[in-house]
Motif scaffolding. Sequence first.
Motif, short mmCIF file in Angstrom:
data_model
loop_
_atom_site.label_atom_id
_atom_site.label_comp_id
_atom_site.label_asym_id
_atom_site.label_seq_id
_atom_site.Cartn_x
_atom_site.Cartn_y
_atom_site.Cartn_z
N THR A 1 35.37 47.70 46.15
CA THR A 1 35.55 46.48 45.35
C THR A 1 36.98 46.41 44.83
OG1 THR A 1 33.22 46.51 44.68
CG2 THR A 1 34.73 45.19 43.36
N LEU A 2 37.51 47.54 44.40
CA LEU A 2 38.87 47.55 43.89
C LEU A 2 39.90 47.36 45.00
CD1 LEU A 2 38.56 50.29 41.12
CD2 LEU A 2 38.75 47.81 40.84
N GLU A 3 39.56 47.73 46.22
CA GLU A 3 40.43 47.40 47.35
C GLU A 3 40.55 45.87 47.49
OE1 GLU A 3 39.34 49.17 51.07
OE2 GLU A 3 39.08 51.16 50.20
N ILE A 4 39.43 45.19 47.30
CA ILE A 4 39.43 43.72 47.37
C ILE A 4 40.31 43.14 46.26
CG2 ILE A 4 37.98 41.67 47.08
CD1 ILE A 4 35.71 43.29 48.42
N VAL A 5 40.16 43.68 45.04
CA VAL A 5 40.97 43.20 43.92
C VAL A 5 42.45 43.43 44.21
CG1 VAL A 5 41.49 43.51 41.47
CG2 VAL A 5 39.11 43.57 42.26
#
Length: 395
Positions: free
Chosen positions: A17-21
């Motif tokens: 998810t933080l890769e997406i952010v």
Amino acid sequence: MKAITLLGSTGSIGTQTLEIVTQYPDQFRVVGLAARNNVDLLAQQIRQFRPEIAAICNADQLPLLRDALADLENPPILLAGEAGVAEVARYGDSEAVVTGIVGCAGLLPTIAAIEAGKDIALANKETLIAGGPVVLPLVQQYGVKLLPADSEHSAIFQCLQGVPEGGLRRILLTASGGAFRDLPVEQLASVTVADALKHPNWSMGRKITIDSATLMNKGLEVIEAHFLFGATYDQIEIVIHPQSIIHSLIELQDTSVLAQLGWADMRLPLLYALSYPERIFTDWERLDLVKVGSLTFREPDHQKYPCMQLAYAAGRAGGTMPAVLNAANEQAVALFLEERIPFLDIPRLIETVCDRHHTHNQSSPTLDDILAADAWARREVLAASRRSANPVGAA
């Protein structure tokens, strides 16, 4: 820009998810982070994403987290324990909460987020499996969205867009078959933890990888699909699909079948849950059917994967039985990962505990009933494993 909170930030769901952010800083900002006990990684995430609030579930680790951030200007509010995670879930102006906490531990923070009016990107299937009778009325009461963020239920949700009420005939959940899909059932008695953790297609946490090896993950997904989409258990089927390209399918009343396809990449369902109903352009690898070559399917072997039938039975029993199934599975998997029981004891212990719960099943459970059933099932698994290890007459 959408404000999000992430529960389970240091696990596989959280880091993706933080890769997406990171890739879409103009689309998403992080309000809150919560993790179980990985202080070093959580501290790195706090430095990079600058949340307003963060929590570590293991309260003993809070001093270490404070030390790791001692030089940080304007540090976030730092909390600890289950209450701290729940506070992160309900905090501030976050619009959506990604629930990546493993197991039933995600139930109470998810309820806290719903009661605070947050939409839920559900990557924690146990929340609905154990708490469906409580969670779904709360979703309706507070008018929030409950969006599936795992690959199978996201696929079903995507395929259902535009389908009229009453148009669904059948759900087909695809399963990779896990680490032992090509292993003869006779060899399962001797498999090791290391063997079970070698998933052929997906990179996931240890618990969910074991669930994939037993196919309990698919049984749990059947229960989750029942709660998410209102399908009866007779309408939900499992099919083994080794390539993990088709993430699930639906059949409509006229026998038309719709499927969602893509590479085995958890970022896809996570991005859709966060951006729904929009579609965000990505530069990720596009699906090449020529490169895929062929897609194959086969019926699951119920002798090899008894956990599937246990899940169907628990789902049909309803009430607190799915919570007992889920808790018994979590405890049995933990024992296996600690190398305290053999692989085949996982379904045996689950079945033993579910059988004992039949006469105590609460048909319309409260949250307290669900939590009590969860705690009881874990104790029963431990007791049953000790009895198995020390049979009557043993020295």
